[in-house]
Design a protein around this motif. Sequence first.
Motif, PDB file in Angstrom:
ATOM      1  N   UNK A  61       0.811  -1.217   0.000  1.00 16.60           N
ATOM      2  CA  UNK A  61       0.000   0.000   0.000  1.00 16.60           C
ATOM      3  C   UNK A  61       0.846   1.270   0.000  1.00 16.60           C
ATOM      4  N   UNK A  62       2.168   1.123  -0.077  1.00 13.77           N
ATOM      5  CA  UNK A  62       3.052   2.277   0.005  1.00 13.77           C
ATOM      6  C   UNK A  62       3.033   3.083  -1.294  1.00 13.77           C
ATOM      7  N   UNK A  63       3.306   4.380  -1.149  1.00 12.71           N
ATOM      8  CA  UNK A  63       3.530   5.273  -2.284  1.00 12.71           C
ATOM      9  C   UNK A  63       4.781   6.084  -1.997  1.00 12.71           C
ATOM     10  N   UNK A  64       5.498   6.451  -3.034  1.00  5.01           N
ATOM     11  CA  UNK A  64       6.644   7.334  -2.858  1.00  5.01           C
ATOM     12  C   UNK A  64       6.481   8.534  -3.790  1.00  5.01           C
ATOM     13  N   UNK A  65       6.972   9.665  -3.343  1.00  8.44           N
ATOM     14  CA  UNK A  65       6.872  10.929  -4.081  1.00  8.44           C
ATOM     15  C   UNK A  65       8.284  11.478  -4.269  1.00  8.44           C
ATOM     16  N   UNK A  66       9.084  10.827  -5.111  1.00 11.00           N
ATOM     17  CA  UNK A  66      10.483  11.255  -5.272  1.00 11.00           C
ATOM     18  C   UNK A  66      10.610  12.408  -6.261  1.00 11.00           C
ATOM     19  N   UNK A  67      11.654  13.183  -6.093  1.00  7.86           N
ATOM     20  CA  UNK A  67      11.966  14.231  -7.053  1.00  7.86           C
ATOM     21  C   UNK A  67      12.530  13.571  -8.314  1.00  7.86           C
ATOM     22  N   UNK A  68      11.950  13.906  -9.443  1.00  7.71           N
ATOM     23  CA  UNK A  68      12.341  13.254 -10.692  1.00  7.71           C
ATOM     24  C   UNK A  68      12.887  14.231 -11.727  1.00  7.71           C
ATOM     25  N   UNK A  69      12.821  15.534 -11.458  1.00  7.15           N
ATOM     26  CA  UNK A  69      13.334  16.478 -12.438  1.00  7.15           C
ATOM     27  C   UNK A  69      13.292  17.907 -11.952  1.00  7.15           C
ATOM     28  N   UNK A  70      13.838  18.810 -12.777  1.00  5.57           N
ATOM     29  CA  UNK A  70      13.817  20.240 -12.507  1.00  5.57           C
ATOM     30  C   UNK A  70      13.215  20.966 -13.705  1.00  5.57           C
ATOM     31  N   UNK A  71      12.572  22.100 -13.402  1.00  5.25           N
ATOM     32  CA  UNK A  71      12.011  22.931 -14.458  1.00  5.25           C
ATOM     33  C   UNK A  71      12.899  24.149 -14.686  1.00  5.25           C
ATOM     34  N   UNK A  72      13.207  24.427 -15.928  1.00  5.49           N
ATOM     35  CA  UNK A  72      13.924  25.652 -16.254  1.00  5.49           C
ATOM     36  C   UNK A  72      13.013  26.542 -17.089  1.00  5.49           C
ATOM     37  N   UNK A  73      13.197  27.852 -16.975  1.00  2.00           N
ATOM     38  CA  UNK A  73      12.325  28.759 -17.710  1.00  2.00           C
ATOM     39  C   UNK A  73      12.844  28.985 -19.131  1.00  2.00           C
ATOM     40  N   UNK A  74      12.198  29.904 -19.843  1.00  2.00           N
ATOM     41  CA  UNK A  74      12.544  30.114 -21.250  1.00  2.00           C
ATOM     42  C   UNK A  74      13.955  30.665 -21.412  1.00  2.00           C
ATOM     43  N   UNK A  75      14.509  31.249 -20.356  1.00  2.00           N
ATOM     44  CA  UNK A  75      15.892  31.728 -20.392  1.00  2.00           C
ATOM     45  C   UNK A  75      16.886  30.654 -19.963  1.00  2.00           C
ATOM     46  N   UNK A  76      16.392  29.458 -19.640  1.00  2.00           N
ATOM     47  CA  UNK A  76      17.260  28.377 -19.192  1.00  2.00           C
ATOM     48  C   UNK A  76      17.620  28.441 -17.725  1.00  2.00           C
TER      49      UNK A  76
END
Length: 509
Positions: A411-426
């Motif tokens: 019944x476990x769930x994990x919420x790991x960080x999977x990425x980063x968001x960069x804006x239009x300027x990088x």
Amino acid sequence: MNKYPKFLLLFIAIGLFLTNCSNDDDIVPVVEPEQEEPKTAEDYPVQDFMWQTLNFWYFWQENVPNLSDSKFDSLEDSEYIDFLASENDPAEFFNNKLRFSEDRFTFFSDDYVELTQSLAGISKSNGMEFGLVRYGDGNDVFAYVRYIAANSDAATKDIKRGDIFIGVNGEKLFSDRNNLENNNFDLLFGPNSDSYTLNMADIVDDEITPNNQEVNLTKISNFAENPILLDTILNIGSSKVGYLMYNQFLNEYDEELNDVFGRFRDGGVTDLVLDMRYNPGGSVNSARLLSSMVHSTDTTNLFIKQRWNARIQSLLNENQLVDTFADFTDAGTPVNTLSLSKVYVLATNSSASASELVINGLAPYVDVIHIGETTTGKNEFSLTFVDDPDNPNGPWVYSSNRENQINPNNSWAIQPLVGRNENADGFFEYTEGLVPDIPLREDLEDLGVLGNPDEPLLARAILEITGSASAKNDFSVKMPIDAFTGSQMFTPLKDNMFLDKDLGIKPIH
């Protein structure tokens, strides 16, 4: 001639036979021990699910030796099974064996139902949101009420924004300055905290002083808090200022959010104050929609681009890695946009993830005037994973329509960080937080009424818009609030920013 009669010889033979049988009874038979069946990954379903999911999806997979692709020759060999068995507690297994040392935000739950409900803003709550602050020279803690959610138990009680409490059920609140885990916050958030009595206090001569007043609160199961706390149009001189207090990014309320901007547009709003001072984050798509409502529905303009680990990055095409501004909501409603080139954002150290994403995503296109404090600094996004390796949207990704496919033994769930968001300027590197253009902390002695033009942070934005700040012209802070945490950090959602779009990565099995 035979010396003994035949019957006597027969009697002696029978006796000897019985004697031998009796001696045999004294012999303990050798019992071969049963061979124990060798353990398999199925004997450790939670640990196995955690390892496989993080090995595939985790943003820092390459930085954790235990998650290396070359760590084990096979997931069926004894070395892998011994590794799974090394920690009986899945939480300890995750934290001790799999977590990247610099990861501040990944979390897990032993109840995926509770976690996924929290992503929709559903939890057990009395509707009182508050910040926790240390005072004095010791470990004493007081809490100040930030706001009261509508239709909650707290909304029916004698308690309001700015009220202070220092104890629960007659026991003073405390938190060790050197060890945050050493506290008695179970009084507020523990398994026996459905109902409690707050011990209230006042500010007397700049001191937190008990006042012998009490407030009784009860949590409501499956309480759904509308993240749109307040929206209004303020007529300030010749300006029509739209004010929105938005406290969480929940896609279940995207249509209501769009309606707010429809009213702003139809009401002739010329300037916008977006209040996210207590907003810990939530849906990436809701952040994209809100940004479109503020600035533009031009779908040729990049809003954000995602960075994944090397494996996932190689599996996604360019279109899957980017999000543009939106012209329609997920329900097919045209986005109501104000087409602004400047926006005033109220944000504090309690503003995180999707709140910061809006500020960063708008920055290449809009003059974002950030009033308040440096934000949390959470630039990573996550996904919700459960034990469903065959999900066609992506192995182990949670889908509400596949709950009957989730391993019933896990019944476990994990919420790991999977990425980063960069804006239009990088730009994406703001782990230290986004610094305000106009620093201004909340004042415990003058919190003000949210949405009122004289509330200090809103008044400061109005001053920036119009050159005058109605009756509020003194922005000195007598008792600056330095909250080290807040009530939202004790919900399953915390300050999570989650991706909510189909990826279409095929299962690996």
